[in-house]
Design a protein around this motif. Sequence first.
Motif, PDB file in Angstrom:
ATOM      1  N   GLY A   1       0.792  -1.220   0.000  1.00 37.87           N
ATOM      2  CA  GLY A   1       0.000   0.000   0.000  1.00 37.87           C
ATOM      3  C   GLY A   1       0.828   1.274   0.000  1.00 37.87           C
ATOM      4  O   GLY A   1       0.283   2.373   0.101  1.00 37.87           O
ATOM      5  N   ALA A   2       2.162   1.158  -0.128  1.00 33.11           N
ATOM      6  CA  ALA A   2       2.992   2.357  -0.123  1.00 33.11           C
ATOM      7  C   ALA A   2       2.750   3.175  -1.398  1.00 33.11           C
ATOM      8  O   ALA A   2       2.429   2.631  -2.451  1.00 33.11           O
ATOM      9  CB  ALA A   2       4.464   1.973  -0.010  1.00 33.11           C
TER      10      ALA A   2
ATOM     11  N   ASN B   1      13.085   6.861   0.980  1.00 38.20           N
ATOM     12  CA  ASN B   1      12.613   5.783   1.851  1.00 38.20           C
ATOM     13  C   ASN B   1      11.365   6.107   2.668  1.00 38.20           C
ATOM     14  O   ASN B   1      11.063   5.416   3.631  1.00 38.20           O
ATOM     15  CB  ASN B   1      13.748   5.307   2.775  1.00 38.20           C
ATOM     16  N   THR B   2      10.628   7.153   2.269  1.00 41.63           N
ATOM     17  CA  THR B   2       9.369   7.445   2.977  1.00 41.63           C
ATOM     18  C   THR B   2       8.212   6.671   2.353  1.00 41.63           C
ATOM     19  O   THR B   2       7.166   6.532   2.971  1.00 41.63           O
ATOM     20  CB  THR B   2       9.025   8.949   2.930  1.00 41.63           C
TER      21      THR B   2
ATOM     22  N   VAL C   1       8.081   3.471   1.525  1.00 44.02           N
ATOM     23  CA  VAL C   1       8.534   2.084   1.596  1.00 44.02           C
ATOM     24  C   VAL C   1       7.761   1.385   2.699  1.00 44.02           C
ATOM     25  O   VAL C   1       7.770   1.838   3.841  1.00 44.02           O
ATOM     26  CB  VAL C   1      10.046   2.021   1.929  1.00 44.02           C
ATOM     27  N   SER C   2       7.093   0.310   2.359  1.00 42.93           N
ATOM     28  CA  SER C   2       6.392  -0.469   3.369  1.00 42.93           C
ATOM     29  C   SER C   2       7.298  -1.618   3.792  1.00 42.93           C
ATOM     30  O   SER C   2       8.345  -1.858   3.181  1.00 42.93           O
ATOM     31  CB  SER C   2       5.085  -1.021   2.814  1.00 42.93           C
TER      32      SER C   2
ATOM     33  N   VAL D   1      21.024   4.007  -0.986  1.00 41.70           N
ATOM     34  CA  VAL D   1      19.904   3.269  -1.551  1.00 41.70           C
ATOM     35  C   VAL D   1      18.587   3.919  -1.114  1.00 41.70           C
ATOM     36  O   VAL D   1      18.373   4.141   0.079  1.00 41.70           O
ATOM     37  CB  VAL D   1      19.907   1.792  -1.087  1.00 41.70           C
TER      38      VAL D   1
ATOM     39  N   GLY E   1       1.689  -0.300   4.537  1.00 40.80           N
ATOM     40  CA  GLY E   1       1.796   1.022   3.937  1.00 40.80           C
ATOM     41  C   GLY E   1       3.179   1.619   4.148  1.00 40.80           C
ATOM     42  O   GLY E   1       4.042   1.017   4.786  1.00 40.80           O
ATOM     43  N   GLY E   2       3.373   2.828   3.587  1.00 42.09           N
ATOM     44  CA  GLY E   2       4.658   3.495   3.698  1.00 42.09           C
ATOM     45  C   GLY E   2       4.708   4.452   4.881  1.00 42.09           C
ATOM     46  O   GLY E   2       4.026   4.243   5.886  1.00 42.09           O
ATOM     47  N   ASN E   3       5.513   5.510   4.746  1.00 45.43           N
ATOM     48  CA  ASN E   3       5.651   6.509   5.805  1.00 45.43           C
ATOM     49  C   ASN E   3       6.119   5.921   7.126  1.00 45.43           C
ATOM     50  O   ASN E   3       5.578   6.242   8.188  1.00 45.43           O
ATOM     51  CB  ASN E   3       4.317   7.242   6.023  1.00 45.43           C
ATOM     52  N   ARG E   4       7.089   5.028   7.058  1.00 48.57           N
ATOM     53  CA  ARG E   4       7.642   4.474   8.291  1.00 48.57           C
ATOM     54  C   ARG E   4       9.143   4.295   8.088  1.00 48.57           C
ATOM     55  O   ARG E   4       9.677   3.208   8.290  1.00 48.57           O
ATOM     56  CB  ARG E   4       6.939   3.179   8.663  1.00 48.57           C
ATOM     57  N   ARG E   5       9.770   5.389   7.677  1.00 45.13           N
ATOM     58  CA  ARG E   5      11.190   5.322   7.341  1.00 45.13           C
ATOM     59  C   ARG E   5      12.049   4.839   8.502  1.00 45.13           C
ATOM     60  O   ARG E   5      12.965   4.048   8.321  1.00 45.13           O
ATOM     61  CB  ARG E   5      11.678   6.690   6.860  1.00 45.13           C
TER      62      ARG E   5
ATOM     63  N   ASP F   1      11.307   2.840  10.916  1.00 43.89           N
ATOM     64  CA  ASP F   1      11.183   1.383  11.050  1.00 43.89           C
ATOM     65  C   ASP F   1      11.997   0.677   9.979  1.00 43.89           C
ATOM     66  O   ASP F   1      12.692  -0.304  10.245  1.00 43.89           O
ATOM     67  CB  ASP F   1       9.718   0.942  10.886  1.00 43.89           C
ATOM     68  N   VAL F   2      11.857   1.187   8.740  1.00 44.26           N
ATOM     69  CA  VAL F   2      12.488   0.530   7.606  1.00 44.26           C
ATOM     70  C   VAL F   2      14.011   0.564   7.740  1.00 44.26           C
ATOM     71  O   VAL F   2      14.706  -0.393   7.405  1.00 44.26           O
ATOM     72  CB  VAL F   2      12.023   1.204   6.296  1.00 44.26           C
ATOM     73  N   LEU F   3      14.519   1.677   8.286  1.00 45.07           N
ATOM     74  CA  LEU F   3      15.977   1.841   8.385  1.00 45.07           C
ATOM     75  C   LEU F   3      16.543   1.318   9.708  1.00 45.07           C
ATOM     76  O   LEU F   3      17.762   1.293   9.903  1.00 45.07           O
ATOM     77  CB  LEU F   3      16.363   3.312   8.230  1.00 45.07           C
TER      78      LEU F   3
ATOM     79  N   HIS G   1      21.294  10.075   6.185  1.00 45.27           N
ATOM     80  CA  HIS G   1      20.428  11.055   5.528  1.00 45.27           C
ATOM     81  C   HIS G   1      19.158  10.413   4.970  1.00 45.27           C
ATOM     82  O   HIS G   1      18.670  10.801   3.912  1.00 45.27           O
ATOM     83  CB  HIS G   1      21.170  11.765   4.396  1.00 45.27           C
ATOM     84  N   GLY G   2      18.638   9.415   5.663  1.00 42.37           N
ATOM     85  CA  GLY G   2      17.404   8.786   5.191  1.00 42.37           C
ATOM     86  C   GLY G   2      17.613   7.704   4.160  1.00 42.37           C
ATOM     87  O   GLY G   2      16.658   7.110   3.669  1.00 42.37           O
ATOM     88  N   PHE G   3      18.867   7.449   3.797  1.00 47.84           N
ATOM     89  CA  PHE G   3      19.179   6.393   2.833  1.00 47.84           C
ATOM     90  C   PHE G   3      19.768   5.186   3.571  1.00 47.84           C
ATOM     91  O   PHE G   3      20.267   5.313   4.683  1.00 47.84           O
ATOM     92  CB  PHE G   3      20.242   6.858   1.826  1.00 47.84           C
ATOM     93  N   PHE G   4      19.738   4.034   2.879  1.00 46.25           N
ATOM     94  CA  PHE G   4      20.587   2.935   3.297  1.00 46.25           C
ATOM     95  C   PHE G   4      21.964   3.233   2.719  1.00 46.25           C
ATOM     96  O   PHE G   4      22.075   3.589   1.547  1.00 46.25           O
ATOM     97  CB  PHE G   4      20.129   1.605   2.685  1.00 46.25           C
TER      98      PHE G   4
END
Lengths: 488, 100
Positions: free
Chosen positions: A35-36, A45-46, A48-49, A156, B74-78, B80-82, B90-93
């Motif tokens: 759903g991203a 990376n905002t 990204v689910s 990335v 869903g997205g908007n969980r940077r 968590d993802v990182l 800077h928000g990247f891997f």
Amino acid sequence: MTTTTRFKGATGEWEVVIGLEVHAQISTNAKLFSGAATAFGAEPNTQVSLVDAAMPGMLPVPNRECIRQAVRTGMAIEAQINKYSRFDRKNYFYADLPQGYQISQLYHPIVGEGRLEISPDEKDPSDTKIIGIERIHVEQDAGKLMHDQHPTMSYVDLNRSGVALMEIVSKPDMSSPEEAGAYLRKLRSILRYVGSCDGNMEEGSMRADVNVSVRKPGEPLGTRTETKNVNSVRFVMVAITSEAFRQIELIESGGKVVQETRLFDPATNRTRTMRSKEDAHDYRYFPDPDLLPLELDDAFLAECRDSLPELPDAKRARYLAAGISAYNADVLTAEVESALWFDTLLETGAKPAAAANWVSSELFGALNRLGKSFEDCPVTPAQAGELLGLVADGTISGTIAKAVFEKMLESGDAAGVIVERDGLKQTSDTGAIEAEIAKILTANADKVEQYKGGKEALFGFFVGQTMKAMQGKANPQVVNELLKKALG
Amino acid sequence: MAIDQATVRKIASLARIAISDAEAAAMEGELNGILGWVEQLGEVDVTGVEPMTAVIPNQLRLRDDVIDADPLTGGNRRDDVLANAPAAMHGFFGVPKVIE
């Protein structure tokens, strides 16, 4: 039938054989299996689910809209739609691919064979060729890598990871860079009509892998190379030319073309080999155990078909039948926005041929000058229809119409209001016109003599003077008639 | 279908798994055992039988095209993802430089 372009080498002429694999991003709000969001240009990376980041235990669930758009695209290229298709895993390791595999469709693609009619010669739209399309399958995009932000690290961004792509694979039916260019333009146009891809090559929504081989006329196919990720129509054409000549020179100097993946460098206009490891193409495809086969029912297919708009070829044929010139029909149908705008204009009752002329000259000119497009067009089709109506019923002349259009652009006022307010109505009042003609003939007695002595080109001069004296408002036909009479 | 040690090493290398010669030798036997066992399925006559993908009648479910409908997918969980990234910047891997 379009003729094959021959490339001249040291040992004679060569033919080039071209096939294109186009990756088109499917226009959807959310990704293929999560759903991203898919919007371009978001913070890294905002979008990204946990599915897109391939966290353990996350399961992919396909987005119905992605399936629907792929099917509609297939229908638009008259392709076979496969009611049974399946997703497979293409396994490889790269930093932009968190899953370690791309979910794609190798064995059972959703769309089978189709076709596209192209006209490579812009000057002669009737010169057409059919390009076969092998298949369309749906797959995930990978993330984006940035190499220039840090001395030892690559960055990335997974925002693009998991976005839905259609891979549209042509047959090796193209035999010149022009045909490849025409194919891409036509495909882009159809995708945009259908609404399945925005066709924006700068933002990477559409990119092409270019397969090129060369052969002596009449000989079997040569070994091909694949140049990856070329992102403009022009670059595709340049890459083909450059790669064809590279292969010809290589063969003529005793070498052999190696089947390999290459990159196009826009800075040098050349392709170069991609350093790849052995086994790079051993993807060990297998059916994705997370996904059941995709089975489409008749109701779904019927909805897809019913929601297709009139496509460029059909629209062009309809315009030609309505008396619009081939050139104008091409110009108007190339982009979906102009075609829809023009259709709305026709609905106002505008005469097709005159309306087409006006749009392709006056309106396109104005939009160019103002740096605007049909999406933010400063006049509505209804406003333009009113203006054209005033010309059609003889209220104003074509010349005055140009001036009225300028005033419409400046003020936003309606054509009728401007004509009324500025007193621009065309007059067929023969008395007034005759009075002006009499004055002009008296003032230019010498030219009248010359005209009567056989210098007939001067007639235009008298017409011009009369129109000027009438401030452009005289009916040109009436002026002609009255002048002929007066000059006897 | 029999596989040899070279194939074992190739598969391991494609899967980015380091194996020693001893492991490769052991794996050769194990994999051949597994393949031989599965190959018994070839003895079944499946003429006229449709391939089956699930033992219970089941259809692939599809989702609606709605952003972040379920926060879990869903997205908007940077953050968590990182969170588990060894080098997030800077928000990247951040990964060791990979460039063609």
